[in-house]
Design an enzyme around this catalytic site. Structure first.
Site, PDB file in Angstrom:
ATOM      1  N   ASP A 143       0.854  -1.191   0.000  1.00  0.00           N
ATOM      2  CA  ASP A 143       0.000   0.000   0.000  1.00  0.00           C
ATOM      3  C   ASP A 143       0.892   1.244   0.000  1.00  0.00           C
ATOM      4  O   ASP A 143       2.004   1.193  -0.512  1.00  0.00           O
ATOM      5  CB  ASP A 143      -0.962  -0.064   1.199  1.00  0.00           C
ATOM      6  CG  ASP A 143      -2.249   0.700   0.920  1.00  0.00           C
ATOM      7  OD1 ASP A 143      -2.172   1.880   0.555  1.00  0.00           O
ATOM      8  OD2 ASP A 143      -3.346   0.131   1.076  1.00  0.00           O
ATOM      9  N   HIS A 173       2.061   2.051  -3.251  1.00  0.00           N
ATOM     10  CA  HIS A 173       1.167   3.071  -3.785  1.00  0.00           C
ATOM     11  C   HIS A 173       1.738   4.482  -3.675  1.00  0.00           C
ATOM     12  O   HIS A 173       1.001   5.455  -3.694  1.00  0.00           O
ATOM     13  CB  HIS A 173      -0.207   2.980  -3.111  1.00  0.00           C
ATOM     14  CG  HIS A 173      -0.932   1.696  -3.414  1.00  0.00           C
ATOM     15  ND1 HIS A 173      -2.154   1.387  -2.883  1.00  0.00           N
ATOM     16  CD2 HIS A 173      -0.595   0.648  -4.194  1.00  0.00           C
ATOM     17  CE1 HIS A 173      -2.541   0.190  -3.332  1.00  0.00           C
ATOM     18  NE2 HIS A 173      -1.603  -0.274  -4.117  1.00  0.00           N
TER      19      HIS A 173
END
Ligand SMILES: *[C@@H]1O[C@H](CO)[C@@H](O)[C@H](O)[C@H]1NC(C)=O
Ligand SMILES: *[C@@H]1O[C@H](CO)[C@@H](O)[C@H](O)[C@H]1NC(C)=O
Ligand SMILES: *[C@@H]1O[C@H](CO)[C@@H](O)[C@H](O)[C@H]1NC(C)=O
Ligand SMILES: *[C@@H]1O[C@H](CO)[C@@H](O)[C@H](O)[C@H]1NC(C)=O
Length: 396
Positions: free
Chosen positions: A210, A233
Site C-alpha cells: 500500500d 502506492h
C-alpha cells in the site's frame, strides 16, 4: 515454547562508552523463546531508571506477543534490537496493535534488527481494505505521543496491517528504515503519520503493498529525504476529509526521493463531500525520480474508493501553496500529471517546475491535465502543462 523469563534473566550491566552512568537491561533468552514478559519487565525497569538507560534484545529470533511499552519515563530510554522479533502468524485477529511505544520523551530505537509481523496468513482472509465491517488486523509498530526520538537501523517485514504508525509525535527522526512486504499485501502502508509535528524520514527503503508514506490530518513540518519507494502506492498526502474533526496539514517537504514501479507517485487525495473543512498547505515535492510509475503526479480531490461517498459534492478541503519541481522519469500510463482540484475550492498557488515524464505505451503520449487550478509554471514541462483535455479518473 512460550517460556517466560523472570527478573533473574534480566541482568543489569554498566557499560563504558554508552553514556556516563547509563544502565543496560539485556534480555537473556535463547533463540526461539517468547520474550514478551522479559521485554516488558526490562522496559519497565529502564523506564523507572532515574538516569538514561538501554534495553538490549540480542541477536537471534524471538517470539513476541502484543506489547505496550509506555512512559512517561524518568529519563531517556534506548532500545537496541539486534535480533528479529516475530509476531504470531494467526490469520484471524481482531487486534489493533502488536508493538506499541507510547508517551516517551527522549527515545531511541536502533540495533539493525527486525520486526516480523508474519502477515501472510492474515492478508489472505482479511477484507478490511474493502469494508468497514471486518476483523481488525494489528499495526506492527506504533509510536503514540513519542517526543524527541531517534529511530534508526530497523526493519519491518510483512506487517499484517500498517508497518509503522506515528501518532502525536514531536521531533522524531527516522533513518535507515527498511520496510518490506509483498506488492499484493493489502493495507500494508509503510509509514503512516498523523497529528505529528517535526518528523523526518531519511535514507530509507520502503517496498510494500500500500502507500509508501501516507500523511494523515494534523501533520505539520514533515521532511522526507532520500527515500526509495516501490512497489506500493507511492507517497500520499491524505486521504483527507473522510472523517469529521480533522486538523490542517502544513509544511510537507519530499525531496530527493525515488519511486519505482509504484501505482501513484506523488499524490494528494481528498474526499468529495468532506465531513470537515480544513486546509492542506505548504506541500512541496522536489528532485524526484519516477520509474515506470502509474499516475506519477496526482492531485485527486474526488477520491472516493468503493463509492463510499457522494462524488457530486465538491471537496471542502482547501489545497494552498503546493509545488512539484524537477520530477523526471517514466510513467506506467499516459496520465503523467493530473491536477484535479475541487470545483468548490480551486487549488491556490500551485507551482510547477521542471517536469520531464515520458510514456512509451501505445495509447500515449503522456498527458498533463488540469481542472480547477491555474498553476504557475517555472522551467520546462514535458508533457506541456495543462495541455490535455480532462478525462475522468478511473473508478478507484
Ligand atoms: C530533537 O530530538 C533529538 C533526540 O533525538 C534531540 O537531540 C534534539 O535536541 C531535539 N531537538 C529539539 C529542538 O528539541
Ligand atoms: C538533492 O540532492 C542533491 C545532491 O546531493 C542536492 O544538490 C540537492 O540540493 C538536493 N535537493 C534538495 C531539494 O534538497
Ligand atoms: C512497468 O510496470 C508494469 C507493471 O505495472 C510492467 O508490466 C511493465 O513491464 C513495466 N515496464 C517497464 C518498462 O519496466
Ligand atoms: C501561502 O503562501 C503565501 C506566500 O508565501 C503566504 O502568505 C500564505 O500565508 C500561505 N498560505 C497558507 C495557507 O499557508
Amino acid at each position: 515454547m512460550g517460556a517466560y523469563f523472570g527478573v533473574s534473566t534480566i541482568f543489569i550491566l554498566c557499560l563504558l562508552g554508552f553514556s556516563a552512568n547509563a544502565e543496560v537491561f539485556s534480555i537473556g533468552s535463547s533463540s526461539g523463546s517468547d520474550i514478551t514478559q522479559a521485554l516488558l519487565k526490562a522496559f519497565t525497569s529502564a523506564c523507572q531508571s532515574p538516569s538514561p538507560s538501554k534495553v538490549v534484545i540480542p541477536k537471534g529470533e524471538f517470539k513476541l506477543g502484543e506489547i505496550e511499552m509506555r512512559g512517561p519515563c524518568k529519563a531517556p530510554v534506548e532500545i537496541t534490537l539486534q535480533g528479529t522479533v516475530k509476531a504470531d502468524g494467526n490469520a484471524i485477529q481482531g487486534k489493533e496493535k502488536w508493538v506499541v511505544f507510547g508517551n516517551i520523551n527522549g527515545f531511541k530505537l536502533n540495533g539493525g534488527g527486525a520486526f516480523d509481523g508474519e502477515g501472510n496468513a492474515a492478508w489472505r482472509v482479511n477484507n478490511c481494505h474493502k469494508t468497514f465491517n471486518c476483523k481488525k488486523l494489528p499495526i506492527s509498530i506504533r509510536f503514540d505521543f513519542v517526543e524527541n526520538a531517534e529511530i534508526k537501523d530497523i526493519s519491518s517485514i510483512d506487517a499484517k496491517n500498517f508497518h509503522i504508525n506515528v501518532l502525536g509525535a514531536k521531533n522524531m527522526t527516522m533513518s535507515n528504515i527498511k520496510i518490506t512486504a509483498p506488492e499484493d499485501s493489502p493495507n500494508t502502508d509503510g509509514i503512516h503519520l498523523g497529528r505529528s509535528d517535526g518528523v523526518k524520514i531519511l535514507d530509507s527503503f520502503i517496498s510494500t503493498g500500500d502507500d509508501c508514506i501516507s500523511v494523515g490530518d494534523g501533520t505539520s513540518n514533515l521532511h522526507v529525504e532520500k527515500v526509495t519507494c516501490g512497489p506500493g502506492h507511492g507517497i500520499s498526502v491524505g486521504s483527507l476529509g473522510r472523517y469529521g474533526k480533522e486538523q490542517d496539514v502544513s509544511g510537507i517537504r519530499v525531496v530527493n526521493c525515488t519511486l519505482q514501479e509504484t501505482d501513484n507517485g506523488l499524490r494528494i487525495k481528498t474526499w468529495p463531500s468532506a465531513a470537515c473543512s480544513t486546509t492542506a498547505s505548504d506541500i512541496h515535492f522536489e528532485d524526484i525520480i519516477v520509474k515506470n510509475v502509474t499516475n506519477p503526479i496526482l492531485i485527486d480531490q474526488e477520491y472516493c474508493p468503493w463509492n463510499q461517498c457522494n462524488k457530486k459534492k465538491a471537496s471542502t478541503i482547501k489545497l494552498v501553496n503546493i509545488s512539484f519541481k524537477n520530477v523526471r522519469g517514466t510513467s506506467g500510463n499516459k496520465d503523467a500529471v493530473k491536477l484535479l482540484c475541487s470545483k468548490g475550492y480551486p487549488c491556490q498557488n500551485v507551482e510547477i517546475g521542471d517536469i520531464d515524464i515520458k510514456y512509451s505505451g501505445e495509447d500515449g503520449p503522456a498527458t498533463f491535465q488540469c481542472s480547477n487550478v491555474s498553476p504557475k509554471l517555472l522551467g520546462a514541462q514535458s508533457p506541456e502543462a495543462c495541455s490535455s483535455p480532462l478525462t475522468k479518473l478511473p473508478g478507484q
